[in-house]
Design a protein around this motif. Structure first.
Motif, PDB file in Angstrom:
ATOM      1  N   ASN A  76       0.847  -1.194   0.000  1.00 25.86           N
ATOM      2  CA  ASN A  76       0.000   0.000   0.000  1.00 25.86           C
ATOM      3  C   ASN A  76       0.884   1.246   0.000  1.00 25.86           C
ATOM      4  N   GLU A  77       1.340   1.615  -1.191  1.00 31.13           N
ATOM      5  CA  GLU A  77       2.274   2.736  -1.329  1.00 31.13           C
ATOM      6  C   GLU A  77       1.687   4.065  -0.855  1.00 31.13           C
ATOM      7  N   GLU A  78       0.361   4.159  -0.767  1.00 35.49           N
ATOM      8  CA  GLU A  78      -0.261   5.388  -0.271  1.00 35.49           C
ATOM      9  C   GLU A  78       0.183   5.709   1.152  1.00 35.49           C
ATOM     10  N   SER A  80       3.137   5.587   2.325  1.00 30.66           N
ATOM     11  CA  SER A  80       4.404   6.334   2.335  1.00 30.66           C
ATOM     12  C   SER A  80       4.141   7.832   2.419  1.00 30.66           C
ATOM     13  N   ALA A  81       3.146   8.296   1.675  1.00 27.74           N
ATOM     14  CA  ALA A  81       2.810   9.716   1.674  1.00 27.74           C
ATOM     15  C   ALA A  81       1.811  10.078   2.769  1.00 27.74           C
ATOM     16  N   SER A  82       0.988   9.103   3.164  1.00 28.20           N
ATOM     17  CA  SER A  82      -0.074   9.367   4.142  1.00 28.20           C
ATOM     18  C   SER A  82      -0.114   8.295   5.230  1.00 28.20           C
ATOM     19  N   LYS A  85      -3.146   7.296   7.604  1.00 28.11           N
ATOM     20  CA  LYS A  85      -4.260   6.400   7.263  1.00 28.11           C
ATOM     21  C   LYS A  85      -4.297   5.198   8.199  1.00 28.11           C
ATOM     22  N   GLU A  93      -8.402   1.416   4.874  1.00 26.88           N
ATOM     23  CA  GLU A  93      -7.415   2.035   3.984  1.00 26.88           C
ATOM     24  C   GLU A  93      -5.993   1.989   4.527  1.00 26.88           C
TER      25      GLU A  93
END
Length: 123
Positions: A76-78, A80-82, A85, A93
């Motif tokens: 879940n590369e999201e 890394s930025a967030s 979550k 998520e």
């Protein structure tokens, strides 16, 4: 879809021969605000109990352990930025990775939601 839990507070959602996993809402609550997540590499073969990810919060850094054996097919590369979550939606998520299961019988050793709730009450 089946959901199982470990005593180390990881959850796993099984869909066919692929399962997503992350830390439970209880674990996220204990950690506090998550500020960084180190995810497992796609293509990596993991074994049950291996430290496969790291989650860091304002309070502590914790290893995340593989709930089952298999190959990491997606991360879940999201996160890394967030990374927040994980704190906001740990069992949704905030998932860490997806694993192609190598031995579905390992799921038998995990807790269902009722057993996990009883486990939490015993802490």
């Amino acid at each position: 879809m089946t959901v199982k839990f470990t005593q180390e507070h990881e959850w796993i959602k099984i869909e066919g021969d692929v399962a997503s996993f992350g830390i439970t809402a209880y674990a996220a609550e204990q950690l506090g605000d998550v500020v960084y997540v180190e995810l497992p590499e796609v293509g990596k073969t993991i074994k049950t109990g291996d430290a496969v990810a790291v989650v860091e919060s304002v309070k502590a850094a914790s290893d995340v352990y593989a709930p089952v054996s298999g190959e990491v097919v997606e991360a879940n590369e999201e996160l890394s930025a967030s990374p927040e979550k994980v704190s906001e939606d740990a069992e949704g998520e905030g998932w860490f990775a997806k694993i192609k299961l190598s031995d579905a019988s390992e799921l038998d050793g995990l807790m269902d939601v009722d057993a996990y709730k009883a486990f939490l009450e015993s802490l």
